[in-house]
Each structure stands twice: as structure tokens, then as C-alpha cells.
Design a protein around this motif. Structure first.
Motif, PDB file in Angstrom:
ATOM      1  N   MET A 343      18.958   2.472 -34.626  1.00 33.15           N
ATOM      2  CA  MET A 343      17.532   2.128 -34.678  1.00 33.15           C
ATOM      3  C   MET A 343      16.677   3.326 -34.308  1.00 33.15           C
ATOM      4  SD  MET A 343      15.523  -1.121 -32.935  1.00 33.15           S
ATOM      5  CE  MET A 343      16.106  -2.291 -34.182  1.00 33.15           C
ATOM      6  N   LEU A 344      17.093   4.096 -33.308  1.00 34.94           N
ATOM      7  CA  LEU A 344      16.365   5.302 -32.927  1.00 34.94           C
ATOM      8  C   LEU A 344      16.309   6.284 -34.085  1.00 34.94           C
ATOM      9  CD1 LEU A 344      15.107   7.066 -30.570  1.00 34.94           C
ATOM     10  CD2 LEU A 344      17.444   7.941 -30.236  1.00 34.94           C
ATOM     11  N   LEU A 345      17.463   6.584 -34.666  1.00 32.08           N
ATOM     12  CA  LEU A 345      17.542   7.563 -35.750  1.00 32.08           C
ATOM     13  C   LEU A 345      16.633   7.201 -36.912  1.00 32.08           C
ATOM     14  CD1 LEU A 345      19.082  10.052 -36.999  1.00 32.08           C
ATOM     15  CD2 LEU A 345      20.643   8.366 -37.991  1.00 32.08           C
ATOM     16  N   LEU A 346      16.598   5.915 -37.266  1.00 24.82           N
ATOM     17  CA  LEU A 346      15.898   5.498 -38.474  1.00 24.82           C
ATOM     18  C   LEU A 346      14.441   5.125 -38.237  1.00 24.82           C
ATOM     19  CD1 LEU A 346      18.837   3.488 -40.001  1.00 24.82           C
ATOM     20  CD2 LEU A 346      17.835   5.551 -40.971  1.00 24.82           C
ATOM     21  N   THR A 347      13.959   5.250 -37.005  1.00 24.94           N
ATOM     22  CA  THR A 347      12.547   4.932 -36.748  1.00 24.94           C
ATOM     23  C   THR A 347      11.767   6.079 -36.128  1.00 24.94           C
ATOM     24  OG1 THR A 347      13.087   3.942 -34.591  1.00 24.94           O
ATOM     25  CG2 THR A 347      12.991   2.458 -36.499  1.00 24.94           C
ATOM     26  N   LEU A 348      12.429   7.193 -35.803  1.00 25.87           N
ATOM     27  CA  LEU A 348      11.686   8.361 -35.340  1.00 25.87           C
ATOM     28  C   LEU A 348      10.946   9.006 -36.513  1.00 25.87           C
ATOM     29  CD1 LEU A 348      14.205  10.074 -32.888  1.00 25.87           C
ATOM     30  CD2 LEU A 348      12.040   8.978 -32.298  1.00 25.87           C
ATOM     31  N   GLU A 450       8.174   5.519 -42.331  1.00 28.80           N
ATOM     32  CA  GLU A 450       8.563   6.678 -43.118  1.00 28.80           C
ATOM     33  C   GLU A 450       7.694   7.890 -42.820  1.00 28.80           C
ATOM     34  OE1 GLU A 450       8.539   5.655 -47.292  1.00 28.80           O
ATOM     35  OE2 GLU A 450      10.694   5.298 -47.278  1.00 28.80           O
ATOM     36  N   MET A 451       6.377   7.687 -42.782  1.00 29.92           N
ATOM     37  CA  MET A 451       5.456   8.828 -42.744  1.00 29.92           C
ATOM     38  C   MET A 451       4.441   8.777 -41.612  1.00 29.92           C
ATOM     39  SD  MET A 451       6.605  10.540 -45.264  1.00 29.92           S
ATOM     40  CE  MET A 451       5.362  11.820 -45.229  1.00 29.92           C
ATOM     41  N   GLY A 452       4.520   7.760 -40.746  1.00 32.77           N
ATOM     42  CA  GLY A 452       3.486   7.587 -39.737  1.00 32.77           C
ATOM     43  C   GLY A 452       3.604   8.529 -38.550  1.00 32.77           C
ATOM     44  N   THR A 453       2.608   8.477 -37.709  1.00 36.42           N
ATOM     45  CA  THR A 453       2.601   9.269 -36.482  1.00 36.42           C
ATOM     46  C   THR A 453       3.541   8.651 -35.455  1.00 36.42           C
ATOM     47  OG1 THR A 453       0.728   7.999 -35.641  1.00 36.42           O
ATOM     48  CG2 THR A 453       0.228  10.032 -36.852  1.00 36.42           C
ATOM     49  N   TYR A 466       8.004   3.210 -28.286  1.00 40.22           N
ATOM     50  CA  TYR A 466       7.112   4.127 -28.994  1.00 40.22           C
ATOM     51  C   TYR A 466       6.485   3.426 -30.190  1.00 40.22           C
ATOM     52  CZ  TYR A 466      11.508   5.023 -31.612  1.00 40.22           C
ATOM     53  OH  TYR A 466      12.680   4.913 -32.306  1.00 40.22           O
ATOM     54  N   LEU A 467       5.364   3.997 -30.632  1.00 34.30           N
ATOM     55  CA  LEU A 467       4.568   3.410 -31.705  1.00 34.30           C
ATOM     56  C   LEU A 467       4.590   4.315 -32.924  1.00 34.30           C
ATOM     57  CD1 LEU A 467       2.538   1.093 -32.438  1.00 34.30           C
ATOM     58  CD2 LEU A 467       0.721   2.681 -31.751  1.00 34.30           C
ATOM     59  N   ARG A 468       4.853   3.716 -34.076  1.00 31.43           N
ATOM     60  CA  ARG A 468       4.716   4.405 -35.358  1.00 31.43           C
ATOM     61  C   ARG A 468       3.506   3.807 -36.064  1.00 31.43           C
ATOM     62  NH1 ARG A 468       8.755   6.889 -37.604  1.00 31.43           N
ATOM     63  NH2 ARG A 468       6.980   7.970 -38.575  1.00 31.43           N
ATOM     64  N   GLU A 469       2.615   4.650 -36.534  1.00 36.14           N
ATOM     65  CA  GLU A 469       1.344   4.186 -37.077  1.00 36.14           C
ATOM     66  C   GLU A 469       0.969   4.981 -38.305  1.00 36.14           C
ATOM     67  OE1 GLU A 469      -3.096   3.023 -35.357  1.00 36.14           O
ATOM     68  OE2 GLU A 469      -1.783   4.349 -34.220  1.00 36.14           O
ATOM     69  N   ASN A 470       0.426   4.264 -39.318  1.00 34.22           N
ATOM     70  CA  ASN A 470      -0.026   4.926 -40.537  1.00 34.22           C
ATOM     71  C   ASN A 470      -1.076   4.061 -41.226  1.00 34.22           C
ATOM     72  OD1 ASN A 470       0.455   7.087 -42.725  1.00 34.22           O
ATOM     73  ND2 ASN A 470       0.719   5.192 -43.879  1.00 34.22           N
ATOM     74  N   ASP A 471      -2.282   4.565 -41.329  1.00 32.85           N
ATOM     75  CA  ASP A 471      -3.354   3.909 -42.079  1.00 32.85           C
ATOM     76  C   ASP A 471      -3.527   2.451 -41.654  1.00 32.85           C
ATOM     77  OD1 ASP A 471      -5.413   3.853 -43.922  1.00 32.85           O
ATOM     78  OD2 ASP A 471      -4.105   3.239 -45.581  1.00 32.85           O
ATOM     79  N   ARG A 474       1.053  -0.673 -38.036  1.00 33.46           N
ATOM     80  CA  ARG A 474       1.676  -0.228 -36.788  1.00 33.46           C
ATOM     81  C   ARG A 474       2.964  -1.011 -36.521  1.00 33.46           C
ATOM     82  NH1 ARG A 474      -2.514  -0.131 -31.951  1.00 33.46           N
ATOM     83  NH2 ARG A 474      -2.805  -2.326 -32.502  1.00 33.46           N
ATOM     84  N   VAL A 475       3.997  -0.263 -36.138  1.00 34.15           N
ATOM     85  CA  VAL A 475       5.268  -0.866 -35.734  1.00 34.15           C
ATOM     86  C   VAL A 475       5.653  -0.288 -34.383  1.00 34.15           C
ATOM     87  CG1 VAL A 475       7.742  -1.034 -36.205  1.00 34.15           C
ATOM     88  CG2 VAL A 475       6.094  -1.386 -38.059  1.00 34.15           C
ATOM     89  N   LEU A 476       5.961  -1.177 -33.456  1.00 36.98           N
ATOM     90  CA  LEU A 476       6.398  -0.773 -32.119  1.00 36.98           C
ATOM     91  C   LEU A 476       7.923  -0.840 -32.064  1.00 36.98           C
ATOM     92  CD1 LEU A 476       4.836  -0.106 -29.388  1.00 36.98           C
ATOM     93  CD2 LEU A 476       5.532  -2.410 -28.675  1.00 36.98           C
ATOM     94  N   VAL A 477       8.533   0.192 -31.502  1.00 34.96           N
ATOM     95  CA  VAL A 477       9.980   0.232 -31.325  1.00 34.96           C
ATOM     96  C   VAL A 477      10.265   0.184 -29.824  1.00 34.96           C
ATOM     97  CG1 VAL A 477      12.104   1.499 -31.815  1.00 34.96           C
ATOM     98  CG2 VAL A 477      10.154   1.691 -33.383  1.00 34.96           C
ATOM     99  N   ALA A 478      11.084  -0.763 -29.397  1.00 32.77           N
ATOM    100  CA  ALA A 478      11.443  -0.904 -27.985  1.00 32.77           C
ATOM    101  C   ALA A 478      12.961  -0.887 -27.852  1.00 32.77           C
ATOM    102  CB  ALA A 478      10.873  -2.203 -27.409  1.00 32.77           C
TER     103      ALA A 478
END
Length: 534
Positions: A343-348, A450-453, A466-471, A474-478
Motif C-alpha cells: 500500500m505504501l509503494l503504490l500510494t506514494l 497517480e499525480m497528486g501532491t 498522509y494525504l494525496r490530493e489533486n484538483d 483527496r485520498v488519505l492513507v493511514a
């Protein structure tokens, strides 16, 4: 929306000797890869990186190349290769080849010419030096596989340098003829449809012009591999390597939509210099920090943020958790944390590279001494340097030899293959394979993954959030890396949300603003649009 395929995509490394045998000789081949392409499509990856398939005496299983523009018969022929490339592209996949430019086989015609006499036109294609005053090696450089990096050649009275086996003499990349010849090798394969290259030991290509001794490594301990005895201050990672890599990149850029990956085991501050001036170096200098990272949230958060901070402007990040030279993830971390690692590898943020079988939770296999294949282990037995355990055959089903071959496999199959195989895990809705497929599908369907901050939310109590965000998406990974159940309170602006996936492949405990994470559980949470700040 303008991202390159190698920025959005997921890379999947195939070790061809171990993926699928179709000829009944116990060694995997190109036709085997071709026949298993639909599995990779179903998994959801985008690009296949294939370890070396060139003609080779196999002293180092293909990393000793005797012809850069050929295919070893053990893997197939050009007809098979071209059919595989066509099928790869017809399925919307990309193909990346291993390129091994630092050294050749001693049986390569170039080296045979080079060692024929001191005045041969190809003498300077390799690194030759006179003996030291005492008749010994020119300096103290050591081989990665133990012993001196120099071998004396009696007929011509000089030593040649080899960073690895004596059967793998290093090319002299200061010679413009070598550079041009290797540039033509890249062109040869790109004309056949190859989409990119992973460049083996790219930081080794240039050595110190003065051949100064490497200094001692103060951290070296008895029992460590001999190659750790010295710091590679002069035998690798020289400033002049960057124009050489820029030259490789210019050749790759002659063809549309191609890319260059560099294998680099260096601290992050030096690693990022391999993006090159104005990003004219490797598109992706491989980032191996997670392989040796601790399992603690604070350490991981620091690694991620330090790497992000070190990237040059416009440099695209990438992450690797396993490969053919490193122990398997499940063996390093255990089966539960192996799911967290996936999950870490595929969501960073950045491009992830997977290693075949990690999606099955494959573990290192104990190799009997009599079955050892790795030349490093044969040179330094008993200290745990063998790479055979992570190179064992892919586990397809419960039939003999895990469906990999009808013959005796070149390395033993894991004894757990009867239950830990593609067919069995495919039928299990809570298996690690099912988790990987769902995780990859979620990555593909959520642009922010894929492309978010990237932004760290918390690293307390060994829970990395951590939070992935784009336009606006938002998806939170815990990720609960601890051995105990932990609770995490969501920030005020993230309380309207829904659970997308748990590594346990069931429903995690969630109530209002608090998420209860079981030991070694990771969760993806989609933050609803109405929860975003006004």
C-alpha cells in the motif's frame, strides 16, 4: 493530464530465468513472458522491465554480456522477441530492457581484441594499467564479488579492472568510440520497439582518472562483505559520469516517448544529481531508500520528506521496495507488513516499481549449498550475500514446480507454492494478490494517487498518515506499522469520507471522526468533496 506514461505507470520487474519456462529446460524464457502477459494486464501494471536476455556465458546470469545486439538461445530468438514486443504493445503495455554498459563478458569480441596485444585498436576500450612498483594491482579497488578488482593478464603484462567478476571486465567510458558503439546499441533495440532501458550500475561508468586508492570505510565490521571495506570515493560516482549519462539520454530522446532508468545505490543527496543538468540525465534515478528503511512511521516520514525536498525542480520521484538483488519484502517484514508495504509503494507520489511475485507475498527460499547459483555467494560463502533466495521461480499454481516448468527448475521452488500461488490467491477475495489488484485499480481510478501532491498528516504512535490530493480529489492513507491496535482522529476537514480499501480486505472499524486501525493494517480513505475547505 500531460504526464508521461512512465510517470503515471507502474513498473513490474520480470527476472526472465524465473518467470515461465515453455521449453522444458527448467529456465524461463521470452515465450513464457509472452504467454503470461494477460496476468500482468489483469494485475494492472503498465510497464514490464526484463532483466538481461543477451547472449552470455552466464557467469553472472546475463550481466556478463557477450553480444549487446543478440538474444541468448536459452531465452529464445528475435522472432520470439518481436512477437512478444508486439503482444506487449497490443495490450497497452510498455517494455523496458536491462542495459548493462559498465562491463562486458570476457568472451565479448571487444575484450578478445583488447587483450590480444597492447597496440590493438580496442586496447583502450577497457581499463588496463601497469602493475604497481611491487608487481601487484595498480591500486586497492575491490570487486563487488570479493577480492581485488584487478586481474593480471600475463600475455600483455598489465592488469585489467573489473568492478564485479574477473569474467566481467569494465569498459572504458572515457573512450568516445565506446560511447558511440553503446549509443548504437540503444538505437538497435529502440528500432525493435523497446520503450526504455534500466541502466545497470550507472554510477560506475566513470572511474577516477588518476586511479587513486579508495579510502577505508570506518563502518566496516568483520563479517561484512569485502566490498564494504572501502568507500567508493574514486572507483565510482565521479563527476564526469554525468555528461556520459546525458549522452545516453540524448540518444533515447531521438525516439519518441522513450525513457531511461538508472540503477544507483547512493545517498539521496548524490542520487538526485543523476537527474542531470536541466533534467537531462536519467528520467528515473532509482530510489532504493525504502528497501533499507526501518518500519517506524517517523523514520519513513523523514525519508519521504527528505527525498521530496532533495528532488530538483521538475524531477519526478520514484520508489522501489524489492528487486533481484534484495531479500523479498515478505521475508524482511513478515506477511502482514508486506501488505502495508504494498500500500505504501503504490500510494506514494511518484512511479512505483514492483518485483515479480511480491504481489503473491513470495518469500526468500532457502537454497541448499549444492544448488547455489549466485557467483557472489560462491566467492564469499557463509556471510549471507546470496541473491538466489529472491530469484526463485514464479508460483503459478499447485501443479509440480508451481506451474513454472515441467523440468527440474534452475533454482528450487518455494515449499509453500501449493498454497501461495496465483491460482489459489486469485480465488481468495482476501488474499494479498486480490489486495494488490484492488489497490492498483484504485490508483488508476483516482488521479490524486497517480499525480497528486503528498503531505504528511501524522507519524505518531507508529501510524503513518498522509494525504494525496489533486484538483479537489483527496485520498488519505493511514498505515499502522505498530504491533498494537491504534486509533487515529481525522482532521476536521476530512470527516466526511468513505473507506476505499483495507489491507485486511474487510471493513475496518470507523465511527464518525475516529479510525481504529488493527495491528499492521493499512487503510485508504476517500475524503468527500463536501468536506473540503471552502
Amino acid at each position: 493530464m500531460n504526464a508521461k506514461w512512465w510517470q503515471r505507470g507502474i513498473f513490474y520487474q520480470v527476472y526472465p530465468r524465473s518467470f515461465q519456462d515453455t521449453t522444458g529446460n527448467g529456465v524461463g524464457d521470452l515465450e513464457g513472458i509472452r504467454q503470461r502477459l494477460d496476468y500482468l494486464v489483469e494485475l494492472g501494471v503498465d510497464a514490464i522491465w526484463i532483466s538481461p536476455i543477451y547472449p552470455s556465458p552466464m557467469a553472472d546470469h546475463g550481466y556478463d554480456v557477450s553480444d549487446y545486439c543478440g538474444i541468448d538461445p536459452v531465452f529464445g530468438d528475435f522472432e520470439t522477441f518481436d512477437r512478444m514486443v508486439e503482444d506487449v504493445h497490443n495490450r497497452g503495455l510498455k517494455l523496458v530492457l536491462d542495459f548493462v554498459p559498465n562491463h562486458t563478458s570476457e568472451q565479448h569480441p571487444w575484450f578478445q581484441e583488447s587483450c590480444s596485444s597492447r597496440d590493438n585498436p580496442k586496447r583502450d576500450w577497457y581499463i588496463w594499467r601497469d602493475p604497481a612498483p611491487d608487481g601487484g594491482p595498480p591500486n586497492n579497488w575491490v570487486s563487488y564479488f570479493s577480492g581485488s578488482g584487478w586481474t593480471f593478464h600475463e600475455p600483455t603484462g598489465q592488469y585489467y579492472y573489473h568492478a564485479y567478476l574477473k569474467e566481467q571486465p569494465d569498459l572504458n567510458w572515457r573512450n568516445p568510440e565506446v560511447r558511440e558503439e553503446m549509443h548504437n546499441v540503444l538505437r538497435f533495440w529502440m528500432k525493435r520497439g523497446v520503450d526504455g532501458f534500466r541502466v545497470d550500475v550507472i554510477w560506475h561508468l566513470i572511474k577516477d582518472a588518476l586511479f587513486r586508492d579508495d579510502p577505508p570505510n570506518p563502518d566496516y565490521k568483520p563479517g561484512d562483505p569485502e566490498n564494504m571495506r572501502l568507500q567508493q570515493a574514486y572507483s565510482a560516482d565521479q563527476p564526469e559520469v554525468h555528461p556520459v549519462i546525458a549522452g545516453l539520454r540524448r540518444v533515447v530522446d531521438e525516439y519518441p516517448d522513450r525513457m531511461l532508468i538508472g540503477e544507483i545505490y547512493l545517498p539521496v543527496a548524490r542520487l538526485v544529481t543523476y537527474y542531470g543538468e536541466n533534467l537531462g540525465g536519467a528520467n528515473l534515478p532509482f530510489n532504493f531508500q525504502l528497501i533499507s528503511a526501518s518500519r517506524h512511521a517517523k523514520d519513513l516520514a523523514k525519508i519521504i520528506m527528505d527525498y521530496e525536498a532533495a528532488l530538483p525542480p521538475g524531477g519526478w520521484p520514484n520508489w522501489v521496495l524489492g528487486n533481484h538483488d534484495q531479500p523479498r519484502i515478505a521475508s524482511r517484514m513478515g506477511p502482514e507488513l508486506a501488505r502495508i508495504a504494498g500500500m505504501l509503494l503504490l500510494t506514494l507520489r511518484g512511479t512505483p516499481t514492483m518485483y515479480y511475485g511480491d504481489e503473491l507475498g513470495m518469500e526468500d527460499v532457502q537454497i541448499p549449498k549444492r544448488a547455489t547459483q549466485d557467483p557472489w555467494e560462491l566467492n564469499e560463502p557463509g556471510i549471507g550475500v546470496s541473491r538466489d533466495p529472491e530469484r526463485t521461480p514464479m508460483q503459478w499454481d499447485a501443479s509440480p514446480h508451481a506451474g513454472f516448468t515441467t523440468a527440474t527448475p534452475w533454482l528450487p521452488v518455494s515449499p509453500d507454492y501449493v498454497r501461495q500461488n496465483v491460482a489459489a490467491l486469485d480465488a481468495d477475495p482476501r488474499s494479498i494478490l486480490t489486495m494488490y489488484r484492488r489497490l492498483i485499480a484504485l490508483r488508476r481510478s483516482h488521479a490524486c494517487l497517480e499525480m497528486g501532491t503528498y503531505r504528511t498528516i501524522s507519524d505518531e504512535d507508529d501510524v503513518l498518515v498522509y494525504l494525496r490530493e489533486n484538483d479537489g480529489e483527496r485520498v488519505l492513507v493511514a498505515l499502522n506499522l505498530s504491533d498494537e491496535t491504534q486509533e487515529f482522529t481525522l482532521p476536521e476537514d476530512m470527516r466526511a469520507c468513505r473507506i476505499l480499501l483495507s489491507t485486511r480486505m474487510d471493513d475496518p472499524e470507523f465511527a464518525e471522526s475516529r479510525l481504529r486501525l488493527r495491528r499492521h493494517e493499512g487503510v485508504l480513505i476517500e475524503i468527500e468533496a463536501e468536506a473540503a475547505p471552502a
